[in-house]
Design an enzyme around this catalytic site. Structure first.
Site, PDB file in Angstrom:
ATOM      1  N   CYS A 181       0.810  -1.229   0.000  1.00 54.43           N
ATOM      2  CA  CYS A 181       0.000   0.000   0.000  1.00 54.43           C
ATOM      3  C   CYS A 181       0.838   1.272   0.000  1.00 54.43           C
ATOM      4  O   CYS A 181       0.317   2.349  -0.284  1.00 54.43           O
ATOM      5  CB  CYS A 181      -0.936   0.014   1.198  1.00 54.43           C
ATOM      6  SG  CYS A 181      -2.284  -1.121   0.957  1.00 54.43           S
TER       7      CYS A 181
HETATM    8  N1  CO8 Z   1     -20.426 -10.233   5.490  1.00 55.87           N
HETATM    9  C1  CO8 Z   1     -21.003 -10.492   6.695  1.00 55.87           C
HETATM   10  N2  CO8 Z   1     -20.310 -10.661   7.826  1.00 55.87           N
HETATM   11  C2  CO8 Z   1     -18.965 -10.582   7.744  1.00 55.87           C
HETATM   12  C3  CO8 Z   1     -18.293 -10.327   6.551  1.00 55.87           C
HETATM   13  C4  CO8 Z   1     -19.076 -10.165   5.390  1.00 55.87           C
HETATM   14  N3  CO8 Z   1     -18.525  -9.924   4.199  1.00 55.87           N
HETATM   15  N4  CO8 Z   1     -16.981 -10.299   6.791  1.00 55.87           N
HETATM   16  C5  CO8 Z   1     -16.810 -10.528   8.082  1.00 55.87           C
HETATM   17  N5  CO8 Z   1     -18.012 -10.709   8.669  1.00 55.87           N
HETATM   18  C6  CO8 Z   1     -18.279 -11.022  10.067  1.00 55.87           C
HETATM   19  C7  CO8 Z   1     -17.049 -11.622  10.743  1.00 55.87           C
HETATM   20  O1  CO8 Z   1     -16.930 -13.005  10.518  1.00 55.87           O
HETATM   21  C8  CO8 Z   1     -17.324 -11.288  12.183  1.00 55.87           C
HETATM   22  O2  CO8 Z   1     -18.228 -12.209  12.719  1.00 55.87           O
HETATM   23  P1  CO8 Z   1     -18.067 -12.740  14.243  1.00 55.87           P
HETATM   24  O3  CO8 Z   1     -18.182 -11.517  15.100  1.00 55.87           O
HETATM   25  O4  CO8 Z   1     -19.159 -13.708  14.371  1.00 55.87           O
HETATM   26  O5  CO8 Z   1     -16.673 -13.349  14.282  1.00 55.87           O
HETATM   27  C9  CO8 Z   1     -18.021  -9.939  12.095  1.00 55.87           C
HETATM   28  O6  CO8 Z   1     -18.562  -9.844  10.777  1.00 55.87           O
HETATM   29  C10 CO8 Z   1     -17.094  -8.779  12.338  1.00 55.87           C
HETATM   30  O7  CO8 Z   1     -15.916  -8.999  11.528  1.00 55.87           O
HETATM   31  P2  CO8 Z   1     -14.642  -8.136  11.670  1.00 55.87           P
HETATM   32  O8  CO8 Z   1     -14.320  -7.915  13.117  1.00 55.87           O
HETATM   33  O9  CO8 Z   1     -13.563  -8.711  10.784  1.00 55.87           O
HETATM   34  O10 CO8 Z   1     -15.185  -6.784  11.017  1.00 55.87           O
HETATM   35  P3  CO8 Z   1     -14.536  -5.362  11.038  1.00 55.87           P
HETATM   36  O11 CO8 Z   1     -15.535  -4.422  11.573  1.00 55.87           O
HETATM   37  O12 CO8 Z   1     -13.167  -5.351  11.613  1.00 55.87           O
HETATM   38  O13 CO8 Z   1     -14.377  -5.050   9.470  1.00 55.87           O
HETATM   39  C11 CO8 Z   1     -12.608  -4.942   7.822  1.00 55.87           C
HETATM   40  C12 CO8 Z   1     -13.533  -5.839   8.649  1.00 55.87           C
HETATM   41  C13 CO8 Z   1     -13.480  -4.116   6.905  1.00 55.87           C
HETATM   42  C14 CO8 Z   1     -11.689  -5.828   7.005  1.00 55.87           C
HETATM   43  C15 CO8 Z   1     -11.821  -4.030   8.764  1.00 55.87           C
HETATM   44  O14 CO8 Z   1     -11.234  -4.759   9.804  1.00 55.87           O
HETATM   45  C16 CO8 Z   1     -10.701  -3.278   8.057  1.00 55.87           C
HETATM   46  O15 CO8 Z   1     -10.901  -2.588   7.089  1.00 55.87           O
HETATM   47  N6  CO8 Z   1      -9.510  -3.346   8.603  1.00 55.87           N
HETATM   48  C17 CO8 Z   1      -8.356  -2.640   8.037  1.00 55.87           C
HETATM   49  C18 CO8 Z   1      -7.845  -3.453   6.952  1.00 55.87           C
HETATM   50  C19 CO8 Z   1      -6.811  -2.759   6.164  1.00 55.87           C
HETATM   51  O16 CO8 Z   1      -6.695  -1.586   6.041  1.00 55.87           O
HETATM   52  N7  CO8 Z   1      -6.036  -3.573   5.544  1.00 55.87           N
HETATM   53  C20 CO8 Z   1      -5.073  -3.096   4.651  1.00 55.87           C
HETATM   54  C21 CO8 Z   1      -5.019  -4.102   3.605  1.00 55.87           C
HETATM   55  S1  CO8 Z   1      -4.543  -3.498   2.100  1.00 55.87           S
HETATM   56  C22 CO8 Z   1      -2.844  -3.425   1.977  1.00 55.87           C
HETATM   57  O17 CO8 Z   1      -2.117  -3.247   2.869  1.00 55.87           O
HETATM   58  C23 CO8 Z   1      -2.307  -3.642   0.614  1.00 55.87           C
HETATM   59  C24 CO8 Z   1      -2.088  -5.065   0.368  1.00 55.87           C
HETATM   60  C25 CO8 Z   1      -1.673  -5.267  -1.030  1.00 55.87           C
HETATM   61  C26 CO8 Z   1      -2.804  -5.289  -2.021  1.00 55.87           C
HETATM   62  C27 CO8 Z   1      -3.468  -6.595  -2.108  1.00 55.87           C
HETATM   63  C28 CO8 Z   1      -4.244  -6.740  -3.385  1.00 55.87           C
HETATM   64  C29 CO8 Z   1      -5.064  -8.006  -3.462  1.00 55.87           C
END
Ligand code: CO8
Length: 379
Positions: free
Chosen positions: A162
């Protein structure tokens, strides 16, 4: 190769943005994942009941919009992604004598950046293609782009996930400052869709494809309409396993399946959120202080676009209030997370309204972990 007098004036004089034609909505992605889940869970019902297999979890468009702010993304090739028996883009392979996909994306953005900077290939001495993945190791995509644009100089590819765009802008700034190049073209062809696991509800919605580019050049030769002095740059990396992709050329030699989920993008999203937000806020506060200005003097924050809640948290810590779209524009609702290109998309779409003397900050944060920033002042 020019060996110029070092200069203290380095500017960003042109920016370009290109997005593919194909839009993929949250609803479309959820529909195919949920059909896949039904199919898989029915087929493996006995093993799931016996506790031998985990069922595939279903996704939800409302969760995606609320948890991330993402509503749609652009993809380079849509064909194949929504096919439940495939769930990955069907990108036609090109022959060695054809333009590569990533070079094509890069050129689309590069030509726009050159036009904005009022420059041609003859004015450029170096090309850096910097992004989360390159489609091959060699010849460098940057050298392919260099040849297409008739640039006499050198090019190389670099990968910093990123922070690839900001770290490449840092390198360009140093090259121009030290006199090894008059002008450098920095390009970020982010072709992320082939690395997305569209069967995983935690990450199937996160990424989109796009290309961005910028021209960094000597301040004394800039003649564009919108020119920004680079007042300072700062980079930081701290090792973390929380965002990973294990696919690479050695995958060919491993016994494991080269297409197993761990070879694709995967993350501990919640941990990333918790750890990166304070790091980014602190980095930005220090960076602004280093160049001798106050946080409240910054007119615009062009921030990394991973998650709307992350940006709101970071700006709240920095500014003491939730940033408006004018202060810290959000583009991820339309583009999703485009790896290193996010903050550069925001710059592309929200910079022409700034007045002379206005200050702005470009900042990326992500895998590595890596954080990179530039403080800019409009001429
Ligand atoms: N639909 C329904 N429910 C879901 C879904 C979904 N799609 N996904 C997860 N849930 C559920 C989970 O299983 C969980 O259920 P439970 O409580 O029963 O375990 C619940 O919803 C809550 O899940 P999370 O705690 O994971 O949810 P969050 O509120 O944390 O949201 C996010 C998830 C959106 C992923 C959030 O954590 C986030 O954005 N975090 C930051 C991530 C970030 O910035 N990452 C950077 C990555 S990018 C990068 O660095 C570049 C990489 C290189 C590029 C790659 C290209 C492919």
């Amino acid at each position: 190769m020019p060996n110029l007098t070092p200069t203290s004036e380095v500017v960003i004089s042109g920016a370009g943005l290109w997005n593919p034609d194909h839009v993929l909505t949250n609803e479309e992605l959820v529909d195919v994942l949920n059909r896949y889940a039904d199919q898989y869970n029915t087929e493996h019902q006995a093993e799931i009941d016996a506790g031998e297999l985990e069922p595939v979890a279903k996704s939800d468009p409302d969760f995606i919009a609320k948890a991330s702010g993402i509503r749609q993304r652009y993809v380079y090739v849509k064909d194949g992604i929504l096919d439940v028996d495939r769930m990955r883009p069907r990108i036609p392979e090109r022959a060695d004598d054809e333009l590569s996909h990533q070079a094509e994306m890069a050129l689309n953005a590069a030509r726009k950046a050159l036009a904005a900077a009022n420059k041609t290939g003859q004015d450029i001495d170096a090309v850096i293609v910097s992004c989360a993945y390159t489609q091959r190791a060699y010849p460098a995509i940057a050298i392919e782009v260099q040849a297409q644009l008739g640039i006499d100089g050198f090019g190389f590819d670099m990968l910093v996930a990123c922070s690839a765009a900001t770290f490449a802008l840092h390198r360009a700034n140093e090259m121009v400052r030290s006199g090894t190049a008059r002008a450098v073209l920095v390009i970020n062809p982010e072709l992320t869709s082939p690395q997305v696991n569209y069967r995983d509800r935690d990450s199937h919605f996160i990424f989109g494809d796009v290309a961005t580019a910028m021209v960094v050049e000597r301040g004394d030769q800039a003649n564009a309409e919108h020119v920004y002095d680079i007042l300072g740059t700062q980079a930081k990396t701290v090792y973390s396993n929380n965002i990973r992709s294990n696919f690479g050329y050695v995958s060919h030699a491993f016994e494991s399946d080269p297409f197993a989920p761990d070879k694709l993008f995967h993350q501990e999203g919640r941990k990333v959120f918790k750890e990166v937000c304070p790091m980014a806020a602190q980095h930005l506060a220090e960076q602004v202080e280093t160049v001798g200005v106050d946080v409240k003097d910054i007119r615009r924050w062009w921030l990394h676009q991973a998650n709307i809640n992350m940006n709101q948290l970071i700006t709240k810590r920095l500014l003491g209030h939730e940033a408006s779209q004018d202060e810290a524009p959000i583009v991820l609702d339309q583009y999703a997370n485009t790896a290193s290109a996010g903050s550069i998309i925001a710059f592309n779409l929200y910079h022409k309204d700034l007045g002379s003397g206005d200050l702005g900050v470009i900042c990326s944060f992500g895998a590595g972990y890596s954080i990179g920033s530039l403080v800019l002042r409009k001429r």
